[in-house]
Write an enzyme that holds these catalytic residues in place. Structure first.
Site, PDB file in Angstrom:
ATOM      1  N   TYR A   1      -9.082  -0.115 -10.258  1.00 14.78           N
ATOM      2  CA  TYR A   1      -7.723   0.428 -10.305  1.00 14.78           C
ATOM      3  C   TYR A   1      -7.378   0.744 -11.761  1.00 14.78           C
ATOM      4  CZ  TYR A   1      -3.123   1.500  -8.551  1.00 14.78           C
ATOM      5  OH  TYR A   1      -1.979   2.176  -8.210  1.00 14.78           O
TER       6      TYR A   1
ATOM      7  N   LYS B   1      -5.460   1.556  -4.291  1.00 13.98           N
ATOM      8  CA  LYS B   1      -4.388   0.620  -3.972  1.00 13.98           C
ATOM      9  C   LYS B   1      -4.769  -0.239  -2.778  1.00 13.98           C
ATOM     10  CE  LYS B   1      -0.271  -0.029  -5.803  1.00 13.98           C
ATOM     11  NZ  LYS B   1       0.021   0.024  -7.243  1.00 13.98           N
TER      12      LYS B   1
END
Length: 579
Positions: A117, A191
């Site tokens: 991420y 996510k």
């Protein structure tokens, strides 16, 4: 045991079904099984499974454990030359074998979270069309809104098969802006990976959605390999109708799923959230998640400083969706501590590119207006000649804030002069430069500690090493949204909450904040990212309990602690049987 004698599997999804004993049943055979990342175990398939599933001769002879596979995968990961190649390696592993991917990620979460991420995913998104290998989730085009329901139907999932949908239109991807369809797909997939790694959200029960509304990025529009719609970003009524069609199709097809909005532009993010909040379980991490995690850190700072929320004076530098989202959460906390909403708003000063927000400014967004100061109140304050606005330094000098929050992405904006002025007026100044990456942070913690003579209470948006000053070591808490939103999502899933309320966000923030022991000098205001699974479970229980207390839960919660534990998916291989 023959298929006819087994208990019947429940709910077919992704080409397989889950039996009552936790094993999987599939009609797939041979390469079809190996090509399914949720079923594939690679060399861990047993001899019986290889025979039953038509895998004989398609795998090497060795039968390996998940532990051995994870050791090999980690060595391969370490062999990658840079962070981008590590991201690409992990993405390829996830596309091949999800259990192994999540086992590896869980074993090395603090190390790998910045790879899968923020910040590395931004670089991966920039090269999405050039590195494209296989589809990720669902791609919905504004040029064909009538096809949205058909696209969801092609997933082959039933109404009870999806718990969570993350969608993005990719207008404001992290710190890199508009990145079209690749940004939408990449950020949604990333996510969801954090949801699973941190909170055990079942990866077979989630959907990533790229909302392709075009792009204003000329680099993409002129790239012959770009895989999205080749036109400028659509706005206005046509955009709103498209979003409405998406929400309608998603909620009709998967009525129990939480809708998560990610990286929408400031003109749309708040408006979309407010439009659907009262109708479905919906959540915007950029606004609500960021606000809640900063509130969690602030609650720790309150315990250290002894200054209650109702007495805080807060300057927010960077009045976009994130900054104002945080301001909203802090305002609500001050209201809970005894102020009226009007009194709480008056204790927050919002500063943006044009300077301190005042009610005589043109072009303010609707969400900024409540925080605009009366022009008459600051009529005599000096203004900066360049912008003709009241600058951050002047605001800090006049307001004498107890808290200075940075969401501006303006590197170095919290200067030594500003910090020393704040520290001269406040015994324990709270300073949160949470912009990221490092190149955009408002100030580095070691400078804030030194300029405040060790008195500043600091949290950042990036991971930083401990700071030693005056013989004391300061552990700097990272205001990482991953400490909050995975547990929030799991709590919504466990409770089957009809919507995400302000009380549930408050419960999540309080749960995170309570897990940080701030009693020792220099202690972190937040729990470490290494404790993500524990933090997420604690947050989920608090959120589920609040949902039940507010009559928002759609299931009974006789033992939320155990129900949360039972709901957390674990990265382990299950027996796979042919039917």
């Amino acid at each position: 045991m023959s298929p006819g004698r087994r208990a019947q599997p429940k709910g077919t999804r992704h080409g397989f079904a889950e039996n009552p004993d936790g094993s999987y049943a599939t009609t797939g055979r041979g390469l079809e099984v190996l090509d399914n990342p949720l079923l594939n175990k690679g060399t861990a398939f047993t001899p019986d499974e290889r025979e039953e599933l038509g895998l004989y001769g398609l795998l090497p002879a060795a039968v390996e454990t998940l532990d051995r596979q994870a050791r090999r995968a980690y060595a391969q990961y370490l062999a990658q030359p840079d962070d981008l190649r590590k991201n690409i390696y992990l993405t390829a592993l996830q596309e091949r074998n999800e259990v192994l991917f999540y086992r590896l990620l869980g074993d090395h979460l603090p190390e790998m979270l910045p790879i899968v991420y923020d910040p590395t995913i931004a670089r991966a998104i920039e090269g999405y069309s050039h590195e494209y290998r296989r589809p990720q989730g669902v791609y919905l085009s504004i040029d064909d809104p009538a096809g949205i329901r058909r696209a969801f139907a092609n997933l082959g999932l039933g109404p009870d098969d999806v718990d969570l949908i993350v969608a993005s239109d990719a207008e404001e991807i992290l710190g890199i802006g508009d990145w079209g369809v690749g940004g939408g797909a990449g950020i949604a997939v990333g996510k969801l990976a954090v949801y699973t790694a941190a909170a055990g959200v079942d990866p077979a029960r989630v959907v990533a959605v790229a909302l392709d509304v075009g792009t204003d990025n000329e680099r993409l529009l002129n790239d012959p390999l770009y895989v999205g719609n080749r036109h400028s970003r659509v706005r206005g009524r046509r955009y709103d109708d498209f979003i409405d069609a998406y929400v309608s199709a998603a909620t009709a097809g998967f009525p129990g799923a939480m809708l998560h909005w990610e990286d929408f532009g400031p003109s749309n993010a708040r408006r979309i959230l407010e439009r659907y909040t009262g109708r479905v379980a919906t959540f915007n991490d950029d606004m609500q998640g960021t606000g809640a995690i900063v509130l969690a850190a602030m609650l720790g700072a309150v315990r250290v400083s002894g200054t209650p929320m109702r007495e805080q004076r807060i300057v927010v530098f960077g009045a976009g969706t994130a900054g104002i989202g945080i301001a909203d959460q802090l305002r609500d906390a001050m209201v809970r501590d005894g102020l009226t909403p009007q009194e709480a708003v008056r204790r927050i000063w919002a500063v943006d590119r044009q300077g301190l927000l005042t009610d005589d400014m043109s072009g303010l967004r609707d969400f900024q207006l409540p925080y605009a100061r009366p022009a008459a109140e600051v009529a005599g304050w000096p203004r900066e000649a360049r912008e003709d606005g009241i600058g951050l330094g002047e605001v800090v000098g006049r307001v004498r804030p107890t808290m200075l929050l940075g969401t501006s992405t303006a590197h170095g904006a919290f200067t030594e002069q500003i910090v020393r002025a704040m520290a001269a007026a406040v015994e324990r100044p709270v300073i949160f430069p949470i912009s990221n990456p490092t190149s955009r942070i408002e100030a580095m913690p070691e400078d804030l500690i030194r300029w405040s003579a060790g008195r500043a209470l600091v949290a950042t948006g990036i991971p930083v090493a401990p700071v030693t000053h005056g013989g004391l070591t300061y552990t700097i808490g990272q205001a990482n949204n991953a400490l909050l939103y995975p547990g929030l999502g799991l709590g919504v899933i466990v409770s089957r909450a009809r919507r995400v309320s302000g009380g549930m966000l408050q419960a999540a923030a309080e749960a995170v904040g309570a897990m940080a022991d701030v009693s020792a000098p220099g202690a972190s205001l937040l729990p470490p990212v290494a404790d993500l699974r524990e933090v997420s479970a604690t947050v989920a229980v608090a959120v589920a309990r609040r949902a039940a207390a507010e009559d928002l839960a759609r299931v009974d919660l006789p033992d939320p602690v155990q129900q949360v534990q039972d709901a957390m998916w674990q990265p382990r291989y299950r027996p796979v049987r042919g039917v």
